[in-house]
Design an enzyme around this catalytic site. Structure first.
Site, mmCIF file in Angstrom:
data_model
loop_
_atom_site.group_PDB
_atom_site.id
_atom_site.type_symbol
_atom_site.label_atom_id
_atom_site.label_comp_id
_atom_site.label_asym_id
_atom_site.label_seq_id
_atom_site.Cartn_x
_atom_site.Cartn_y
_atom_site.Cartn_z
ATOM 1 N N HIS A 82 12.473 0.951 -3.139
ATOM 2 C CA HIS A 82 11.220 0.808 -2.409
ATOM 3 C C HIS A 82 11.444 1.239 -0.965
ATOM 4 C CE1 HIS A 82 7.324 -0.828 -1.277
ATOM 5 N NE2 HIS A 82 7.920 -1.234 -0.174
ATOM 6 N N ASP A 161 -1.312 -10.665 -3.387
ATOM 7 C CA ASP A 161 -0.971 -9.727 -2.323
ATOM 8 C C ASP A 161 -2.155 -8.821 -2.004
ATOM 9 O OD1 ASP A 161 0.978 -8.484 -0.500
ATOM 10 O OD2 ASP A 161 0.561 -6.720 -1.743
ATOM 11 N N LYS A 187 5.905 -7.864 -5.287
ATOM 12 C CA LYS A 187 5.532 -6.721 -6.132
ATOM 13 C C LYS A 187 6.752 -6.132 -6.830
ATOM 14 C CE LYS A 187 3.324 -5.123 -2.614
ATOM 15 N NZ LYS A 187 2.555 -4.520 -1.556
HETATM 16 N N1 URA Z 1 4.193 -2.832 2.433
HETATM 17 C C1 URA Z 1 3.774 -3.844 1.644
HETATM 18 O O1 URA Z 1 3.682 -3.708 0.427
HETATM 19 N N2 URA Z 1 3.435 -5.000 2.246
HETATM 20 C C2 URA Z 1 3.518 -5.191 3.569
HETATM 21 O O2 URA Z 1 3.212 -6.252 4.034
HETATM 22 C C3 URA Z 1 3.963 -4.140 4.367
HETATM 23 C C4 URA Z 1 4.302 -2.960 3.759
#
Ligand code: URA
Length: 433
Positions: A82, A161, A187
């Protein structure tokens, strides 16, 4: 339990309990707690932070707010990576096929771009027909068959989220380490891989401005990983200037393909090799860094890395010819050569501004609903440390419409020159294992 008491507690710098965090997330997702109260709590967290235990509990509550993907039907160790996002960041498009060609199983869920940062899904969709929405069964069987799949995040993954991020975006509470760490890690954990490599970027094109802050964020995410028994490692990389040369969807796909053929820009290739080495060690495919690099260079040289990308595009209904012949990818109507009005060494190259300028050409979106133009963007011809003469080409600008007002002036502002020789900025500042 009353939500106002949680706000009061965090305002007084006290930690929240697991039960309180459960009350918060379940209540918010159900719609029982209004946005104005959650906004107040987010701001209190922004100012007063959260300890490692609270952050792990918050992540856990977010993770179980929706579906958690079960990848156990895929044989072998599943790896994921990621990036916290940046300009010109097409890493997944090269790195995933590279490590898959070495034998890793990559079950990758990616996102779309917003604002100055691009998104992998928008990039890969420059290939005609490429399907990013797959059922869980299709996703798993593709990874079993060819070792690699790249799909969009399903709507049912971490709904907490989705709601929280949208609220943070409009309440100036994005830039908080526990909130970013829990958002990203919930995630990643829901996506089900065994190992996770994080590329935490710092600089003006990133969420974290300094390498120290990026390190702090990486450590918070690694601590969450440990709480869940996952192998999480992190690279700390510089996003003060764009990664590679291309900014814009099809242009970045072309650069990713060139990198899989061993003809990519040096900085981008370095990042892929470093990240790939860590991923191969995490999965046990390589015994050490030297062995990992050797394997990665081999799959570039023998064409197996590119073959993996081709196999993925074929499996996801994309036009393979466009990968084999990148000149068939969407092309802009016109390519402008922007020449330098100054001379000297490039000292700085403002990533954030360049990302915004590419977005204004149509390569990105201002709001979620905007369409993206796959063909347009910027290809840099000079980067930091390069010497530039007056009249040298700084960049090629791929356009489908006349340049927006002030665009060129703003573009010139992104380059800062000096007469003294400057070293190239270091790309990878740290590796946290
Ligand atoms: N990317 C994400 O998925 N969440 C955040 O809070 C910041 C960057």
């Amino acid at each position: 339990m009353r939500f106002v008491d949680l706000i009061e507690k965090k305002k007084q710098k006290q930690p929240l309990t697991k039960e309180e965090l459960h009350f918060f997330i379940t209540g918010y997702v159900r719609g029982d707690i209004p946005d104005y109260q959650v906004s107040a709590l987010l701001m209190a967290i922004y100012f007063n932070g959260m300890n490692a235990q609270e952050t792990a509990w918050l992540t856990e509550e977010m993770l179980y707010s929706g579906d958690v993907i079960d990848l156990s039907a895929i044989s072998g160790r599943k790896c994921d990576k990621h990036s916290t996002g940046g300009v010109g960041d097409k890493t997944s498009l090269s790195l995933a096929p590279m490590v898959a060609a070495c034998g890793a199983k990559v079950a990758k869920m990616s996102g779309r771009g917003l604002g100055h940062t691009g998104g992998t899904l928008d990039k890969v969709e420059s290939v005609n027909g490429f399907q990013v929405m797959r059922t869980q069964e299709q996703f798993i069987s593709q990874v079993n068959d060819i070792g690699l799949a790249l799909i969009g995040q399903t709507a049912t993954l971490v709904p907490a989220d989705k709601k929280l991020y949208a609220l943070r975006d409009v309440t100036a509470t994005v830039n908080s380490i526990p909130l970013i760490a829990s958002s990203i890690m919930s995630k990643k954990l829901a996506a089900g891989s065994d190992t996770i490599l994080l590329d935490v970027k710092f600089g003006e094109g990133a969420f974290m401005e300094t390498s120290d802050k990026a390190k702090e964020l990486a450590e918070a995410m690694i601590a969450i990983g440990s709480h869940f028994g996952k192998d999480v490692k992190a690279l700390i990389s510089n996003m003060n200037q764009p990664l590679g040369n291309a900014i814009g969807n099809a242009l970045e796909v072309k650069e990713a393909i060139a990198t899989l053929q061993g003809k990519g820009p040096e900085d981008f290739t370095q990042l892929c090799l470093e990240a790939g080495s860590i991923m191969l060690m995490q999965t046990g495919i390589a015994r050490d860094e030297e062995n990992a690099r050797k394997q990665l260079l081999e799959v570039i040289q023998n064409g197996k890395a590119l073959e993996k990308l081709v196999a993925m595009v074929a499996a996801q209904e994309g036009d393979v010819e466009q990968v084999l012949h990148p000149e068939l990818l969407p092309q802009a109507k016109e390519i402008l050569e922007v020449t330098s009005r100054e001379e000297g060494y490039v000292k700085e190259l403002h990533a954030l501004e360049l990302g915004t300028l590419a977005m204004k050409l149509g390569a990105g979106r201002m709001v979620k609903e905007d369409p993206v133009d796959p063909a347009v963007g910027i290809v840099l011809n000079k980067k930091d440390g390069d010497y530039v003469n007056k009249g040298d080409i700084l960049a090629y600008v791929h356009i489908n419409h006349p340049l927006p007002q002030h665009w060129l002036e703003d573009f010139y502002q992104t380059y800062v020159f000096t007469q003294e020789k400057v070293e190239k900025q270091k790309l990878i500042h740290d590796i946290i294992r």
